[in-house]
Design an enzyme around this catalytic site. Structure first.
Site, PDB file in Angstrom:
ATOM      1  N   ASP A  41     -31.198 -31.025 -59.931  1.00  0.00           N
ATOM      2  CA  ASP A  41     -32.397 -31.286 -60.112  1.00  0.00           C
ATOM      3  C   ASP A  41     -32.866 -32.401 -61.307  1.00  0.00           C
ATOM      4  O   ASP A  41     -32.208 -32.377 -62.427  1.00  0.00           O
ATOM      5  CB  ASP A  41     -33.132 -29.974 -60.693  1.00  0.00           C
ATOM      6  N   ASP A  81     -25.193 -33.419 -61.486  1.00  0.00           N
ATOM      7  CA  ASP A  81     -26.588 -32.581 -61.223  1.00  0.00           C
ATOM      8  C   ASP A  81     -27.385 -32.645 -60.317  1.00  0.00           C
ATOM      9  O   ASP A  81     -27.507 -33.786 -59.556  1.00  0.00           O
ATOM     10  CB  ASP A  81     -27.290 -32.468 -62.798  1.00  0.00           C
TER      11      ASP A  81
END
Length: 175
Positions: free
Chosen positions: A8, A6
């Site tokens: 963020d 991922d």
């Protein structure tokens, strides 16, 4: 191994930018120590708690985020022996697509555009998923590593990593 990562709160830090913008707009510094289990908007007055969503929907918000410490070096090392993919639910924030692609090109130029997946739901086929949101683990069939962020610190049902060195240790020592 195919490793999905991922963006963020895993390799990019939107929390620091939100704190900076909030201080700019309201003249009130937010404490960077956020109570475990809370989202950052829980730390602002109710009448402005939607400001977080205004910021992240602005063009340019995601373009200059700070790196999560150790992420560049760790991804380089992982990529030496594995297929590394960046998987971001960027479709939720329309203006984030170009920003995130440019940010990745600047900070992770060794990750090919072919290994970048912008999606809604993270229905991906990988051996490992490293993410800060457990909702992305729901239908994932591989190994999950929960990357620590203030909002998930009270969650105990998943294998947790606090740093990129811990990610490397877990993936290389435990296989």
């Amino acid at each position: 191994m195919r490793i999905a990562i991922d963006m963020d709160e895993v390799i990019a830090d939107p929390l620091k930018k939100f704190i900076k913008l909030y201080h700019r707009d309201y003249g009130v510094p937010l404490d960077t120590l956020i109570d475990p289990g809370n989202e950052i908007y829980h730390h602002v007055p109710e009448h402005v708690n939607r400001k977080w969503f205004d910021y992240i929907n602005e063009k340019g918000f995601f373009r200059d985020l700070e790196l999560i410490e150790g992420s560049v070096e760790a991804l380089k090392k992982l990529q030496e022996q594995h297929d590394v993919y960046i998987v971001s639910a960027a479709m939720e924030f329309r203006n984030s697509l170009e920003d995130k692609l440019d940010w990745l090109a600047e900070h992770f130029p060794f990750i090919s555009w072919q290994n970048i997946v912008f999606c809604g739901n993270k229905i991906i086929d990988a051996d490992v998923l490293i993410d800060d949101r457990i909702k992305n683990f729901n239908k994932f069939k591989g190994r999950t590593l929960l990357f620590s962020s203030p909002h998930n610190l009270l969650i105990t049902d998943y294998e947790r990593v606090d740093t990129w060195q811990q990610v490397l240790d877990k993936l290389y020592l435990q296989g």
